[in-house]
Design a protein around this motif. Structure first.
Motif, PDB file in Angstrom:
ATOM      1  N   PRO A  96       8.769   3.866   8.130  1.00 15.89           N
ATOM      2  CA  PRO A  96       7.520   4.562   7.798  1.00 15.89           C
ATOM      3  C   PRO A  96       7.730   5.524   6.636  1.00 15.89           C
ATOM      4  O   PRO A  96       8.826   6.034   6.413  1.00 15.89           O
ATOM      5  N   LYS A  97       6.674   5.777   5.894  1.00 16.46           N
ATOM      6  CA  LYS A  97       6.728   6.611   4.693  1.00 16.46           C
ATOM      7  C   LYS A  97       7.176   8.044   5.022  1.00 16.46           C
ATOM      8  O   LYS A  97       7.957   8.640   4.281  1.00 16.46           O
ATOM      9  N   ALA A  98       6.701   8.604   6.133  1.00 17.68           N
ATOM     10  CA  ALA A  98       7.045   9.987   6.492  1.00 17.68           C
ATOM     11  C   ALA A  98       8.554  10.142   6.713  1.00 17.68           C
ATOM     12  O   ALA A  98       9.160  11.124   6.274  1.00 17.68           O
ATOM     13  N   LEU A  99       9.147   9.174   7.388  1.00 16.67           N
ATOM     14  CA  LEU A  99      10.590   9.217   7.620  1.00 16.67           C
ATOM     15  C   LEU A  99      11.348   9.073   6.301  1.00 16.67           C
ATOM     16  O   LEU A  99      12.355   9.753   6.074  1.00 16.67           O
ATOM     17  N   ALA A 100      10.862   8.233   5.428  1.00  9.76           N
ATOM     18  CA  ALA A 100      11.507   8.045   4.124  1.00  9.76           C
ATOM     19  C   ALA A 100      11.496   9.332   3.317  1.00  9.76           C
ATOM     20  O   ALA A 100      12.470   9.655   2.626  1.00  9.76           O
ATOM     21  N   THR A 110       0.817  -1.217   0.000  1.00  8.35           N
ATOM     22  CA  THR A 110       0.000   0.000   0.000  1.00  8.35           C
ATOM     23  C   THR A 110       0.854   1.272   0.000  1.00  8.35           C
ATOM     24  O   THR A 110       0.362   2.334  -0.333  1.00  8.35           O
ATOM     25  N   GLY A 111       2.111   1.157   0.399  1.00  6.11           N
ATOM     26  CA  GLY A 111       2.989   2.322   0.361  1.00  6.11           C
ATOM     27  C   GLY A 111       3.149   3.012   1.693  1.00  6.11           C
ATOM     28  O   GLY A 111       3.805   4.052   1.770  1.00  6.11           O
ATOM     29  N   SER A 112       2.603   2.469   2.774  1.00  6.71           N
ATOM     30  CA  SER A 112       2.775   3.110   4.077  1.00  6.71           C
ATOM     31  C   SER A 112       4.131   2.781   4.693  1.00  6.71           C
ATOM     32  O   SER A 112       4.584   3.466   5.606  1.00  6.71           O
ATOM     33  N   LEU A 113       4.783   1.738   4.212  1.00  2.00           N
ATOM     34  CA  LEU A 113       6.158   1.417   4.609  1.00  2.00           C
ATOM     35  C   LEU A 113       7.038   1.399   3.362  1.00  2.00           C
ATOM     36  O   LEU A 113       6.561   1.156   2.255  1.00  2.00           O
ATOM     37  N   VAL A 114       8.320   1.663   3.562  1.00  2.00           N
ATOM     38  CA  VAL A 114       9.292   1.622   2.475  1.00  2.00           C
ATOM     39  C   VAL A 114      10.473   0.757   2.900  1.00  2.00           C
ATOM     40  O   VAL A 114      10.663   0.489   4.087  1.00  2.00           O
ATOM     41  N   ILE A 115      11.252   0.354   1.919  1.00  5.59           N
ATOM     42  CA  ILE A 115      12.472  -0.402   2.198  1.00  5.59           C
ATOM     43  C   ILE A 115      13.662   0.530   1.958  1.00  5.59           C
ATOM     44  O   ILE A 115      13.768   1.162   0.913  1.00  5.59           O
ATOM     45  N   ALA A 116      14.541   0.592   2.964  1.00  5.01           N
ATOM     46  CA  ALA A 116      15.732   1.448   2.876  1.00  5.01           C
ATOM     47  C   ALA A 116      16.972   0.596   3.095  1.00  5.01           C
ATOM     48  O   ALA A 116      16.913  -0.463   3.723  1.00  5.01           O
ATOM     49  N   LYS A 117      18.088   1.073   2.582  1.00  7.25           N
ATOM     50  CA  LYS A 117      19.361   0.389   2.807  1.00  7.25           C
ATOM     51  C   LYS A 117      19.859   0.713   4.200  1.00  7.25           C
ATOM     52  O   LYS A 117      19.936   1.863   4.583  1.00  7.25           O
ATOM     53  N   ASP A 118      20.183  -0.338   4.934  1.00  7.48           N
ATOM     54  CA  ASP A 118      20.780  -0.187   6.257  1.00  7.48           C
ATOM     55  C   ASP A 118      22.145  -0.867   6.190  1.00  7.48           C
ATOM     56  O   ASP A 118      22.301  -2.004   6.610  1.00  7.48           O
ATOM     57  N   GLN A 119      23.095  -0.184   5.601  1.00  7.50           N
ATOM     58  CA  GLN A 119      24.444  -0.672   5.307  1.00  7.50           C
ATOM     59  C   GLN A 119      24.343  -1.938   4.440  1.00  7.50           C
ATOM     60  O   GLN A 119      24.036  -1.832   3.271  1.00  7.50           O
ATOM     61  N   ILE A 168      16.650   5.076  -0.011  1.00  2.00           N
ATOM     62  CA  ILE A 168      15.362   4.414  -0.165  1.00  2.00           C
ATOM     63  C   ILE A 168      15.413   3.531  -1.403  1.00  2.00           C
ATOM     64  O   ILE A 168      15.684   3.990  -2.506  1.00  2.00           O
ATOM     65  N   VAL A 169      15.137   2.233  -1.215  1.00  2.00           N
ATOM     66  CA  VAL A 169      15.200   1.278  -2.311  1.00  2.00           C
ATOM     67  C   VAL A 169      13.822   1.079  -2.925  1.00  2.00           C
ATOM     68  O   VAL A 169      13.665   1.105  -4.140  1.00  2.00           O
ATOM     69  N   VAL A 170      12.804   0.856  -2.075  1.00  4.79           N
ATOM     70  CA  VAL A 170      11.443   0.601  -2.555  1.00  4.79           C
ATOM     71  C   VAL A 170      10.501   1.574  -1.869  1.00  4.79           C
ATOM     72  O   VAL A 170      10.464   1.657  -0.639  1.00  4.79           O
ATOM     73  N   ASN A 171       9.745   2.308  -2.684  1.00  2.00           N
ATOM     74  CA  ASN A 171       8.719   3.209  -2.171  1.00  2.00           C
ATOM     75  C   ASN A 171       7.510   3.070  -3.084  1.00  2.00           C
ATOM     76  O   ASN A 171       7.446   3.675  -4.143  1.00  2.00           O
ATOM     77  N   ASN A 172       6.546   2.249  -2.670  1.00  2.00           N
ATOM     78  CA  ASN A 172       5.377   1.990  -3.512  1.00  2.00           C
ATOM     79  C   ASN A 172       4.378   3.134  -3.484  1.00  2.00           C
ATOM     80  O   ASN A 172       3.442   3.142  -4.275  1.00  2.00           O
ATOM     81  N   ALA A 173       4.553   4.098  -2.618  1.00  2.00           N
ATOM     82  CA  ALA A 173       3.662   5.259  -2.607  1.00  2.00           C
ATOM     83  C   ALA A 173       3.904   6.109  -3.846  1.00  2.00           C
ATOM     84  O   ALA A 173       3.006   6.777  -4.330  1.00  2.00           O
ATOM     85  N   ASP A 174       5.126   6.078  -4.369  1.00  2.00           N
ATOM     86  CA  ASP A 174       5.464   6.841  -5.568  1.00  2.00           C
ATOM     87  C   ASP A 174       5.071   6.118  -6.847  1.00  2.00           C
ATOM     88  O   ASP A 174       5.052   6.714  -7.915  1.00  2.00           O
ATOM     89  N   ALA A 175       4.801   4.831  -6.746  1.00  2.00           N
ATOM     90  CA  ALA A 175       4.497   4.043  -7.946  1.00  2.00           C
ATOM     91  C   ALA A 175       3.155   4.471  -8.520  1.00  2.00           C
ATOM     92  O   ALA A 175       2.162   4.615  -7.807  1.00  2.00           O
ATOM     93  N   THR A 176       3.163   4.679  -9.793  1.00  2.00           N
ATOM     94  CA  THR A 176       1.919   5.044 -10.477  1.00  2.00           C
ATOM     95  C   THR A 176       1.538   3.931 -11.424  1.00  2.00           C
ATOM     96  O   THR A 176       2.392   3.351 -12.104  1.00  2.00           O
TER      97      THR A 176
END
Length: 179
Positions: free
Chosen positions: A134-138, A118-127, A149-157
């Motif tokens: 959370p999306k707001a922090l991303a 749904t895009g409320s969470l994202v995947i980020a690189k942690d080393q 930020i590797v994956v952010n489905n909120a931006d996906a159209t």
């Protein structure tokens, strides 16, 4: 009038006459005067070299300061990721994504999976690992520096261009399709 002891000796020996002695003394005086001009040119060149070195040193210092600021910003972002990442993510659901041209696979629980889709969470690189944020922090991290930020489905159209003759155009493929 002879100013130099060598000139006096040459005059006594008869090797040089008075005209030639005066000419040599005038040449010596001229060389002294032009030598002072050469010194002034040398001083100007030294001053110019100093200014050039100073400007070069300032540009190097600015570059070093920029690199230090960039490293400090990266360290702050890594710290933010470590503090705010979601820890309890292990599960049976598989989430696949692309990172640096390679397909990565993570086993996560269904709640995290649904939040990622749904895009409320994202995947980020942690080393060397990946963290769920959370999306707001991303968004705050992306404002400061790109690349974490590797994956952010909120931006996906899902506004894909479809061909009018495509027989499957009416069928929409869901993002969360499990094979």
């Amino acid at each position: 009038m002879v100013k130099n002891a060598l000139q006096a000796q040459l005059l006594k020996a008869g090797l040089v006459d008075n005209k030639k002695a005066k000419k040599l003394s005038k040449q010596a005086q001229h060389e002294q005067r032009t030598g002072e001009n050469k010194d002034a040119e040398l001083r100007a060149k030294i001053e110019q070299d100093k200014q050039l070195k100073l400007s070069k040193d300032q540009s190097l210092d600015q570059e070093k300061q920029r690199q230090l600021n960039e490293k400090a910003l990266q360290a702050a972002i890594v710290q933010m990721i470590k503090q705010h990442k979601i820890n309890e993510t292990d599960g049976d659901s598989v989430y696949q994504f692309i990172d640096d041209g390679k397909i990565k696979k993570l086993y996560i629980n269904q709640q995290i999976y649904n939040a990622l889709v749904t895009g409320s969470l994202v995947i980020a690189k942690d080393q060397a690992q990946y963290a769920f944020l959370p999306k707001a922090l991303a968004e705050r991290i992306n404002e400061k520096m790109q690349g974490f930020i590797v994956v952010n489905n909120a931006d996906a159209t899902n506004d894909q261009v479809t061909d009018e003759e495509d027989p499957y155009a009416a069928y929409v493929i869901p993002d969360d399709l499990m094979w």
